[in-house]
Motif scaffolding. Structure first.
Motif, PDB file in Angstrom:
ATOM      1  N   LYS A   1       0.638  -1.041  -0.201  1.00 24.34           N
ATOM      2  CA  LYS A   1       0.230   0.122  -0.195  1.00 24.34           C
ATOM      3  C   LYS A   1       0.987   0.955   0.385  1.00 24.34           C
ATOM      4  N   ILE A   2       1.923   1.069   0.508  1.00 24.75           N
ATOM      5  CA  ILE A   2       3.431   2.107   0.347  1.00 24.75           C
ATOM      6  C   ILE A   2       3.617   2.269  -1.404  1.00 24.75           C
ATOM      7  N   PRO A   3       3.617   4.026  -1.636  1.00 28.50           N
ATOM      8  CA  PRO A   3       4.129   4.097  -2.787  1.00 28.50           C
ATOM      9  C   PRO A   3       5.497   4.418  -3.254  1.00 28.50           C
ATOM     10  N   PHE A   4       5.604   4.017  -4.625  1.00 31.10           N
ATOM     11  CA  PHE A   4       7.068   3.340  -4.805  1.00 31.10           C
ATOM     12  C   PHE A   4       8.189   4.121  -4.266  1.00 31.10           C
ATOM     13  N   ASN A   5       7.950   5.877  -4.550  1.00 31.61           N
ATOM     14  CA  ASN A   5       8.556   5.879  -4.073  1.00 31.61           C
ATOM     15  C   ASN A   5       8.814   6.246  -2.695  1.00 31.61           C
ATOM     16  N   GLU A   6       7.775   5.783  -1.544  1.00 30.17           N
ATOM     17  CA  GLU A   6       8.241   6.026  -0.311  1.00 30.17           C
ATOM     18  C   GLU A   6       8.989   4.811  -0.110  1.00 30.17           C
ATOM     19  N   ILE A   7       8.949   3.319  -1.261  1.00 23.31           N
ATOM     20  CA  ILE A   7       9.868   2.260  -0.093  1.00 23.31           C
ATOM     21  C   ILE A   7      10.932   2.937  -0.633  1.00 23.31           C
ATOM     22  N   VAL A   8      11.683   3.670  -1.748  1.00 24.04           N
ATOM     23  CA  VAL A   8      12.704   3.461  -2.145  1.00 24.04           C
ATOM     24  C   VAL A   8      13.587   4.472  -0.979  1.00 24.04           C
ATOM     25  N   GLY A   9      13.150   5.387  -0.587  1.00 17.83           N
ATOM     26  CA  GLY A   9      13.267   6.539   0.867  1.00 17.83           C
ATOM     27  C   GLY A   9      13.678   5.572   2.077  1.00 17.83           C
ATOM     28  N   LYS A  10      12.796   4.867   2.435  1.00 17.28           N
ATOM     29  CA  LYS A  10      13.021   3.686   3.234  1.00 17.28           C
ATOM     30  C   LYS A  10      14.469   2.897   3.127  1.00 17.28           C
ATOM     31  N   LEU A  11      14.237   2.166   1.607  1.00 18.88           N
ATOM     32  CA  LEU A  11      15.485   1.866   1.661  1.00 18.88           C
ATOM     33  C   LEU A  11      16.983   1.848   1.080  1.00 18.88           C
ATOM     34  N   LYS A  12      16.016   3.477   1.064  1.00 12.62           N
ATOM     35  CA  LYS A  12      17.889   4.338   1.264  1.00 12.62           C
ATOM     36  C   LYS A  12      18.042   4.713   3.030  1.00 12.62           C
ATOM     37  N   VAL A  13      17.169   5.203   3.388  1.00 19.07           N
ATOM     38  CA  VAL A  13      17.410   5.025   5.221  1.00 19.07           C
ATOM     39  C   VAL A  13      17.986   4.322   4.868  1.00 19.07           C
ATOM     40  N   LEU A  14      17.527   3.172   5.571  1.00 15.35           N
ATOM     41  CA  LEU A  14      18.260   1.715   5.241  1.00 15.35           C
ATOM     42  C   LEU A  14      19.399   1.571   5.410  1.00 15.35           C
ATOM     43  N   GLY A  15      20.051   1.446   4.119  1.00 13.15           N
ATOM     44  CA  GLY A  15      20.757   1.503   3.501  1.00 13.15           C
ATOM     45  C   GLY A  15      22.040   2.450   4.248  1.00 13.15           C
ATOM     46  N   GLU A  16      22.005   3.292   4.188  1.00 18.94           N
ATOM     47  CA  GLU A  16      22.757   4.759   5.091  1.00 18.94           C
ATOM     48  C   GLU A  16      22.999   3.644   6.469  1.00 18.94           C
TER      49      GLU A  16
END
Length: 89
Positions: free
Chosen positions: A54-69
């Motif tokens: 249910k999460i927009p694509f761009n939000e998932i991208v952001g969450k994964l970027k934060v996790l990566g950091e």
């Protein structure tokens, strides 16, 4: 929608678990996963299905970027069609 996630960086404990946990929490299904390490470097490529999320694509991208950091990895996400076009010979 299918997407390709790449994870690259220094090898360490729990990388696959952390990424998989975030995906599961957001109802993203892992269709295929390939992982390797060489000379203490980690590389993982996942093909995922985001259809149930249910999460927009761009939000998932952001969450994964934060996790990566947080875990010292470079995480990138691309729509599978874009990824396929970029890597077509």
């Amino acid at each position: 929608m299918k997407s390709v996630i790449t994870v690259m960086g220094k090898d360490g404990v729990g990388i696959i678990a952390r990424v998989s946990k975030l995906l599961a929490e957001n109802k993203i299904n892992i269709i295929d996963i390939s992982q390797t390490t060489y000379d203490n470097q980690f590389l993982m490529v996942m093909i995922v299905d985001m259809e149930s999320s249910k999460i927009p694509f761009n939000e998932i991208v952001g969450k994964l970027k934060v996790l990566g950091e947080e875990i010292g990895q470079r995480i990138q996400v691309r729509h599978k069609t874009v990824f396929d076009s970029m890597h077509r010979i």
